[in-house]
Design a protein around this motif. Structure first.
Motif, mmCIF file in Angstrom:
data_model
loop_
_atom_site.group_PDB
_atom_site.id
_atom_site.type_symbol
_atom_site.label_atom_id
_atom_site.label_comp_id
_atom_site.label_asym_id
_atom_site.label_seq_id
_atom_site.Cartn_x
_atom_site.Cartn_y
_atom_site.Cartn_z
ATOM 1 N N UNK A 5 -4.951 14.988 12.702
ATOM 2 C CA UNK A 5 -4.259 15.854 11.692
ATOM 3 C C UNK A 5 -5.043 16.985 11.415
ATOM 4 N N UNK A 6 -6.028 17.129 12.228
ATOM 5 C CA UNK A 6 -6.997 18.545 12.434
ATOM 6 C C UNK A 6 -7.646 18.836 10.847
ATOM 7 N N UNK A 7 -8.021 17.748 10.283
ATOM 8 C CA UNK A 7 -8.581 17.627 9.217
ATOM 9 C C UNK A 7 -9.956 17.325 9.198
ATOM 10 N N UNK A 38 -1.352 7.510 7.179
ATOM 11 C CA UNK A 38 -0.971 8.321 8.247
ATOM 12 C C UNK A 38 0.436 8.647 8.131
ATOM 13 N N UNK A 39 1.471 7.809 8.117
ATOM 14 C CA UNK A 39 2.724 8.210 8.006
ATOM 15 C C UNK A 39 3.045 9.267 7.060
ATOM 16 N N UNK A 40 2.607 8.995 5.756
ATOM 17 C CA UNK A 40 2.813 9.880 4.673
ATOM 18 C C UNK A 40 2.008 11.371 4.845
ATOM 19 N N UNK A 41 0.703 11.286 5.396
ATOM 20 C CA UNK A 41 0.020 12.407 5.816
ATOM 21 C C UNK A 41 0.854 13.227 6.720
ATOM 22 N N UNK A 42 1.317 12.636 7.762
ATOM 23 C CA UNK A 42 2.122 13.569 8.721
ATOM 24 C C UNK A 42 3.393 14.224 7.976
ATOM 25 N N UNK A 53 0.666 -1.240 0.072
ATOM 26 C CA UNK A 53 -0.116 0.062 -0.117
ATOM 27 C C UNK A 53 0.747 1.159 -0.133
ATOM 28 N N UNK A 54 2.193 1.328 0.081
ATOM 29 C CA UNK A 54 2.864 2.194 0.575
ATOM 30 C C UNK A 54 3.061 3.325 -0.652
ATOM 31 N N UNK A 55 3.253 2.944 -1.835
ATOM 32 C CA UNK A 55 3.292 3.852 -3.161
ATOM 33 C C UNK A 55 1.633 4.630 -3.279
ATOM 34 N N UNK A 56 0.583 3.774 -2.887
ATOM 35 C CA UNK A 56 -0.719 4.365 -3.190
ATOM 36 C C UNK A 56 -0.663 5.367 -1.950
ATOM 37 N N UNK A 57 -0.248 5.090 -0.839
ATOM 38 C CA UNK A 57 -0.426 5.936 0.408
ATOM 39 C C UNK A 57 0.342 7.228 0.037
ATOM 40 N N UNK A 58 1.703 7.074 -0.386
ATOM 41 C CA UNK A 58 2.325 8.234 -0.552
ATOM 42 C C UNK A 58 1.678 9.076 -1.715
ATOM 43 N N UNK A 59 1.195 8.587 -2.743
ATOM 44 C CA UNK A 59 0.486 9.403 -3.662
ATOM 45 C C UNK A 59 -1.050 10.163 -3.247
ATOM 46 N N UNK A 60 -1.518 9.166 -2.428
ATOM 47 C CA UNK A 60 -2.762 9.866 -1.711
ATOM 48 C C UNK A 60 -2.507 10.707 -0.990
ATOM 49 N N UNK A 61 -1.589 10.917 -0.036
ATOM 50 C CA UNK A 61 -1.056 11.822 0.745
ATOM 51 C C UNK A 61 -0.633 13.046 0.254
#
Lengths: 337, 337
Positions: free
Chosen positions: A228-230, A315-319, A181-189
């Motif tokens: 994240x305060x979103x 979460x990691x990439x959003x941070x 999921x990591x690549x997806x998560x990075x692009x998503x974030x």
């Protein structure tokens, strides 16, 4: 991979699964003694986890298992909770005020209490008849309780086979989900950062059903809002069609969680509807992940863990993208209220 | 007053209260025959009403009363619903698909069904063992069921006194609320129009607890989202403190509903917190209304009707301010999905 300790994650899940003999001993004793009902009690994220285990059992077993919100119990009460009842809860810190107060009340009533607490030596541990201390994996612990309850009740004949698979494969399978999921998560974030920058007011709509609903509710509230305060709104897939659909426009951001339990069809209905009115949706589907060693028939029981593994990477990439450390709070436990 | 037919409103509430002999006959028969549990079943707004009646009874009576979502029942099922169970529901149109399908399933199972339907001659009426046809007043009908159940169970010794007060005073008292609330509602709607124009993305946060929670959930979703196409998020007052509080800033629009049942203290905690972090909140409190002829001790049981009377006036003025007829839908029942 950013902030990813594979070994720690594998050991965490394996450690939780290794609690099984301890959990079985407690549950067997509780069922031998008998009870009028079992209440999973929580507040916030632990209330959401309680909803996940209740819906997991609801269609499979007639064991009277219910969900109770600690703050509601402290005010409204619940006349059906008696000295013959069992209360089960999980607490990370062992100090959440509503839980401390509610467990005092049920203990005075004479109910038995089973606590899962992340750390030893807390006030909540002292009030429990049974306490199992091990960090994280709240949903897994609750499902292990559910599985044993159902096995003893004759609702889970392949309990041993199930556990053999989980103990052999779950930890690695979930780690593989995070890696995939990591690549997806990075692009998503990265995309979400751009969106939030341009649309700071817009809520992000999270939809989920079945054992995804509790995690959808807590992911929106305990991660995006609290950490994240979103802005978010979460809704169950069946309820989506009874009002909320009307505010979905072409550019409204929607995130749909799809699992593989009985309520998948209700999420599928949302998945079919969305592309007709919206361009800005993302589907996070447990079916997209292999889960090596896990049989098809057992996937539904862990699909909330699969989507959680995906959101771990988000979460990691959003941070990083937001430049917002997830442990900071504006208000929570910052002052008395 | 805009779109206000006092006589029609009085007659509507009086007509619902006059259903009492009919409701009592059905409930007495159901309790004489016995049951393993009673399920209030619904979806969307009717699910929310079910939550309101369940929380009303939870602290007062040990009668096993639960809430079931029709779409969840159709997928997950519920092994605890049996041929000895009773299912109670309300439907305005008598045609909501999930309800039609779910009631078929419980009838095949052999459960007894009590239906409240607004109009005669619908498919849902035919499937019910007992059907009471009368328009509107869904919460009132459910609470009349609850009151009779509790009276027969020994939980409501002053049932006769209670009904005497309600039948003498409730209809006029609620109309008086609408009259008193009208100026506030007009100003509120005008301010909201300006706010929405400037902040079209921003969700309006609705908070409520106890018997206000179901109405808070459905008011946000079935009125603002579905009828006005304005973004909202609803949350229960106890849950507000477990995540959602972090997204409240000085200008975030929050509407807090306060009732007078046991959970008022949890709403009070939100009321105390809000002014410290937010300038843009509004409190709609049933305590602000006289309710002539209703004793203090009974106010909690109708405070959701009081706040609903206030929102009735808000809706009328919002419709005018927004230039948005409340009966139009973007998607709902506009095409197949």
């Amino acid at each position: 991979m950013l902030k990813f300790d594979k070994e720690k994650k594998v050991n965490s899940v394996k450690g939780a699964l290794a609690l099984r003999p301890e959990i079985e001993k407690v549950i067997d004793k509780i069922q031998e003694e008998g009870f009028d009902a079992i209440y999973f009690m929580g507040i916030g994220g632990t209330w959401a986890s309680s909803m996940q285990v209740e819906v997991y059992m609801r269609g499979k077993s007639n064991i009277p298992v219910f969900v109770e919100n600690a703050a509601e119990y402290l005010t409204t009460g619940n006349k059906r909770i008696t000295d013959k009842s069992v209360v089960i809860f999980s607490s990370v810190t062992g100090t959440t005020q509503e839980m401390v107060d509610a467990i005092k009340v049920v203990k005075e009533l004479g109910a038995r209490v089973l606590a899962f607490i992340d750390i030893k030596g807390t006030v909540l541990e002292k009030d429990a008849d049974y306490c199992i201390c091990f960090p994280e994996n709240e949903q897994l612990k609750f499902y292990m309780v559910a599985n044993r309850l159902m096995y003893n009740n004759g609702d889970f004949p392949d309990y041993d086979e199930y556990n053999m698979e989980m103990e052999a494969s779950l930890a690695e399978a979930l780690v593989d989900v995070e890696i995939k999921a990591d690549d997806f998560a990075q692009e998503f974030a990265a995309a979400k950062y751009e969106y939030v920058k341009q649309h700071p007011d817009m809520p992000h709509y999270f939809v989920g059903a079945g054992n995804q609903y509790g995690s959808t509710y807590s992911y929106a509230m305990c991660y995006w809002e609290e950490q994240m305060w979103i802005r978010t709104k979460s809704i169950s897939a069946p309820e989506f069609f009874h009002g909320m659909l009307e505010v979905i426009e072409a550019e409204t951001p929607v995130i749909l969680f799809m699992g593989e339990d009985e309520q998948r069809v209700t999420a599928q209905r949302v998945a079919d509807f969305l592309p007709r009115v919206c361009r800005n949706y993302v589907i996070i589907d447990s079916k997209d992940y292999e889960l090596k060693g896990i049989s098809e028939k057992y996937r539904g029981s862990i699909s909330h863990l699969v989507t959680h593994a995906v959101t771990n990477r988000i979460d990691v990439h959003m941070e990083k993208e937001l430049c917002h450390p997830l442990q900071i709070r504006r208000y929570y436990r910052q002052f008395d209220y």
